[in-house]
Design an enzyme around this catalytic site. Structure first.
Site, short mmCIF file in Angstrom:
data_model
loop_
_atom_site.label_atom_id
_atom_site.label_comp_id
_atom_site.label_asym_id
_atom_site.label_seq_id
_atom_site.Cartn_x
_atom_site.Cartn_y
_atom_site.Cartn_z
N LYS A 199 4.38 -6.24 3.08
CA LYS A 199 3.37 -6.08 3.78
C LYS A 199 1.95 -6.47 3.05
O LYS A 199 1.93 -6.06 1.83
CB LYS A 199 3.04 -5.34 4.98
N SER A 214 0.70 -1.08 -0.03
CA SER A 214 -0.02 -0.04 0.19
C SER A 214 0.95 1.30 0.12
O SER A 214 0.33 2.31 -0.21
CB SER A 214 -0.76 -0.10 1.11
N TYR A 215 2.29 1.25 0.06
CA TYR A 215 2.95 2.37 0.16
C TYR A 215 2.86 3.13 -1.36
O TYR A 215 3.51 2.31 -2.15
CB TYR A 215 4.34 2.15 0.66
N GLY A 216 2.24 4.07 -1.24
CA GLY A 216 1.85 4.60 -2.84
C GLY A 216 1.45 4.00 -3.91
O GLY A 216 1.45 3.84 -4.83
N GLN A 217 0.50 3.04 -3.16
CA GLN A 217 -0.44 2.22 -3.89
C GLN A 217 0.56 1.42 -4.91
O GLN A 217 0.36 1.22 -6.26
CB GLN A 217 -1.45 2.87 -4.94
#
Length: 331
Positions: A80, A53-56
């Site tokens: 993750k 999910s970091y920056g999609q």
């Protein structure tokens, strides 16, 4: 650089790990990320932590571009699952885990990750379903080991009751001089079950570097000056209390003959339960500064001085970190 064994696994990880939460910032280029990553490798960092999910997916894609040029066995790659993605809502259902591990591997340009972590707990999904899905990822050879981030003792025990203490090798809690909450319950429970800590925000989003001064505006281009990132500080800390306490650490760092950031990282690494401290960096010089903390020993007198300087500012009682939830659902 010193190295520690990650839980009950056969993975040796560097005491300082590099995170990629900053790698999708609109002001950061791929070339800047490459320079930071190469500086980390040159400094002996072997653990690289990211999330879908970091920056999609942008952070995973960045490391897919950068790390693919290095031998796969020269670094430990962790990602993750749980957060919102374009193709799925957040959560840890079997379908989402199966879909997201494949998407992560594609972005990372690898056939496996060394550590696959549940980014948070999902109380809406039966824990048996989540555990079975994570174990399936390992059985398929897509991940070597499993971990979790910000699970409560109740949730950790429930997972262990289902699959045994060998299920997880790592826990990823927020932990720093200012956020000591995991020491109360999580550290001991995990140690009893062969689970190491890979801690995030060991510098308390930069507060412990001393760059934020009481009564002064935050430096330009700092996290505190950015509305999109400052919430992580203001949501959990009383700013006035914390900034004053951090300034009282200055003479302690001087006594130790080091800077405040190194003091803060060495304090985290003093605990044997901690395998690694995750740091972020936007330029190579920050990597070098953080790596200097590996191997620094703090005397009992210095630790007492730190406690005295911080006073009542740290969070010490069991407390949920941002995004963490309570409760366990069973079938």
């Amino acid at each position: 650089m010193r190295y520690r064994t990650l839980g009950s696994s056969d993975l040796e990880v560097s005491e300082i790990a590099l995170g990629s939460w900053m790698f999708f910032d609109e002001n950061t280029s791929l070339e800047a990320n490459r320079e930071v990553t190469e500086a980390a490798l040159d400094a002996g960092i072997t653990l690289f932590d990211t999330a879908n999910s970091y920056g999609q997916g942008a952070a995973e894609r960045a490391w897919g571009d950068i790390l693919t040029r290095f031998p796969r066995d020269s670094y430990v790659l962790a990602t993750k699952v749980w957060g919102d993605m374009p193709e799925t809502e957040r959560g840890l259902s079997a379908d989402k885990i199966a879909q997201q591990i494949d998407a992560s591997l594609s972005r990372l340009r690898t056939d496996h990750v060394d550590l696959y972590q549940a980014h948070r707990f999902d109380p809406e999904v039966p824990i048996e379903e989540t555990i079975e899905a994570l174990l399936r990822v390992v059985e398929q050879g897509k991940a070597r080991y499993l971990g979790f981030s910000e699970w409560t003792p109740e949730q950790i025990r429930a997972a262990i009751d289902i699959a045994g203490p060998e299920l997880f090798v790592s826990s990823q809690p927020q932990y720093s001089m200012l956020w000591q909450a995991p020491e109360a319950e999580v550290f001991g429970l995990c140690a009893e079950n062969g689970i190491s800590q890979i801690v995030w925000s060991p510098l308390a989003q930069g507060l412990l570097t001393g760059k934020y001064q009481p009564g002064r505006p935050p430096p330009e281009n700092s996290r505190r000056a950015d509305e999109q990132t400052s919430w992580a500080m203001t949501a959990i800390f009383d700013e006035a209390v914390v900034l004053d306490a951090v300034q009282r650490l200055r003479p302690v760092a001087e006594q130790a003959g080091t800077d405040m950031g190194t003091l803060a990282l060495a304090w985290v690494l003093r605990r044997s339960e901690v395998a690694a401290a995750i740091v972020g960096a936007s330029r190579p010089s920050q990597v070098s500064a953080n790596v200097a903390a590996s191997g620094v020993e703090l005397s009992p007198d210095l630790l007492d001085a730190i406690d005295h300087a911080l006073g009542d500012a740290p969070v010490t009682a069991p407390t949920l970190a941002p995004g963490a939830t309570e409760g366990v659902r069973h079938r």
